[in-house]
Design an enzyme around this catalytic site. Sequence first.
Site, PDB file in Angstrom:
ATOM      1  N   THR A 143      -6.791   2.487  -8.568  1.00 29.94           N
ATOM      2  CA  THR A 143      -6.264   3.834  -8.348  1.00 29.94           C
ATOM      3  C   THR A 143      -5.167   3.860  -7.295  1.00 29.94           C
ATOM      4  O   THR A 143      -5.138   2.992  -6.404  1.00 29.94           O
ATOM      5  CB  THR A 143      -7.427   4.743  -7.898  1.00 29.94           C
ATOM      6  OG1 THR A 143      -6.910   5.987  -7.443  1.00 29.94           O
ATOM      7  CG2 THR A 143      -8.227   4.133  -6.743  1.00 29.94           C
ATOM      8  N   ASP A 144      -4.326   4.884  -7.360  1.00 29.14           N
ATOM      9  CA  ASP A 144      -3.306   5.059  -6.312  1.00 29.14           C
ATOM     10  C   ASP A 144      -3.925   5.496  -4.988  1.00 29.14           C
ATOM     11  O   ASP A 144      -3.267   5.428  -3.939  1.00 29.14           O
ATOM     12  CB  ASP A 144      -2.232   6.069  -6.762  1.00 29.14           C
ATOM     13  CG  ASP A 144      -2.764   7.460  -7.079  1.00 29.14           C
ATOM     14  OD1 ASP A 144      -3.988   7.695  -6.988  1.00 29.14           O
ATOM     15  OD2 ASP A 144      -1.940   8.331  -7.448  1.00 29.14           O
ATOM     16  N   GLU A 145      -5.197   5.942  -5.020  1.00 27.23           N
ATOM     17  CA  GLU A 145      -5.804   6.467  -3.786  1.00 27.23           C
ATOM     18  C   GLU A 145      -5.997   5.383  -2.730  1.00 27.23           C
ATOM     19  O   GLU A 145      -6.205   5.699  -1.557  1.00 27.23           O
ATOM     20  CB  GLU A 145      -7.136   7.163  -4.097  1.00 27.23           C
ATOM     21  CG  GLU A 145      -6.942   8.356  -5.002  1.00 27.23           C
ATOM     22  CD  GLU A 145      -8.071   9.360  -4.975  1.00 27.23           C
ATOM     23  OE1 GLU A 145      -8.906   9.308  -4.061  1.00 27.23           O
ATOM     24  OE2 GLU A 145      -8.113  10.195  -5.893  1.00 27.23           O
ATOM     25  N   LYS A 197     -12.796   1.466  -3.651  1.00 21.91           N
ATOM     26  CA  LYS A 197     -11.851   0.902  -4.635  1.00 21.91           C
ATOM     27  C   LYS A 197     -10.915  -0.098  -3.941  1.00 21.91           C
ATOM     28  O   LYS A 197     -10.599  -1.158  -4.500  1.00 21.91           O
ATOM     29  CB  LYS A 197     -11.035   2.012  -5.303  1.00 21.91           C
ATOM     30  CG  LYS A 197     -11.809   2.906  -6.257  1.00 21.91           C
ATOM     31  CD  LYS A 197     -12.380   2.198  -7.478  1.00 21.91           C
ATOM     32  CE  LYS A 197     -11.343   1.735  -8.456  1.00 21.91           C
ATOM     33  NZ  LYS A 197     -11.945   1.216  -9.722  1.00 21.91           N
TER      34      LYS A 197
END
Length: 352
Positions: A133-135, A163
């Site tokens: 994820t971009d998070e 993540k």
Amino acid sequence: MTILVTGGAGFIGSNFVLDWLAQSDEPVLTLDALTYAGNRENLASLAGDARHTFVHGDITDRALVDRLMAEHRPRAIVHFAAESHVDRSIHGPGAFIRTNIQGTFTLLEAARMHWQALADEAKAAFRFLHVSTDEVYGSLAPDAPAFTETHPFEPNSPYSASKAASDHLVRAWHHTYGLPVLTTNCSNNYGPYHFPEKLIPLMIVNALAGKPLPVYGDGQQIRDWLYVKDHCAAIRRVLEAGRLGETYNVGGWNEKANIDIVKTVCALLDEMQPSAEGPYARLITYVKDRPGHDRRYAIDARKLEHELGWKPAETFETGIRKTVRWVLDHPDWVQRVQSGAYRDWVATQYPA
Ligand code: NAD
Ligand code: DAU
């Protein structure tokens, strides 16, 4: 040849499995623990399809993963399985540590043992594709450039931290052991089979039920939206041609403030299924903000576009219209997800 897909009964995983088998005859082995987010009904159209095998099981179960690797000898693993909802990670981070970190570790170790024993040709062709994820990159200031693959990891929630940890494990298994890995870091997805705990499907189903549309804080947080099938196409492309050990950002250059997303959903519903009570936007309700709420995400996807020639097929306008239409056309799916009956689907569909 077979690919092993973890988390294939979830939102993105089920879209990926359905799209894969619509375009290829290469079999898919789906491994999914069917947590609250897993819904076998998403894969109902594959019932009786000999190309698809579903295994109800946990990625932290090393003996199970080893057995599946030995029996099916997949040429690739596409790893979606995760706890994925930020708000749940704030209330109960334990499951995120277990699945996202311990589960990824278990898969990497099982993959490593399997891969090391392969003959040269199969060994060179094997891939472990980690869906992330971009998070992991944290939050952007309003004018900062979009995240590139070299942006530092600055995760802010238990979800994004778990993540980020899994991304680091994947990287290390390549660097230390040579495992042929690929990682994708994608922005916010939306589309069919999206569980209505996330912003877009929650707003659609709440609006249809005449319930409040809860907007956190001032609603000015920005997310970068990508139609799920474009994400699936990007993963197929990276699996096919990505350079080993590399990470690829995936995004559609669609930055939108949350309040604008909610207003767009309301306007589409006003057009497609008007309410006798008046415009759906009347239901918008500002509520307490998410703790530690990231202000802005934006993905720079040029590496993937230039190196591998991927481009999203949908604009936000076409994708959100399809998404609202899909929900309106699948009232039974929505009803079973909301009532919890989707969890009984296996017993109903396949009585003992
Ligand atoms: P989801 O929550 O809809 O689905 C997750 C799936 O994993 C479910 O089917 C669940 O049953 C399964 N699962 C959970 N724990 C498991 C375990 N221990 N063993 C086996 N299966 C387990 O998630 P999603 O939105 O489809 O996301 C899939 C992946 O993509 C995740 O890794 C997520 O971090 C990543 N991602 C999601 C988005 C997004 O916008 N949804 C964006 C970028 C990346
Ligand atoms: O960026 C990719 C990530 O996108 C994925 O890695 C996650 O798995 C996925 O859940 C998603 O995370 P977000 O936190 O961005 O998605 P969510 O749909 O939960 O929220 C989107 C934005 O909307 C966020 O700023 C919080 C806000 N929001 C969310 C809900 C559920 C609201 O204002 N009200 C709500 O009720």
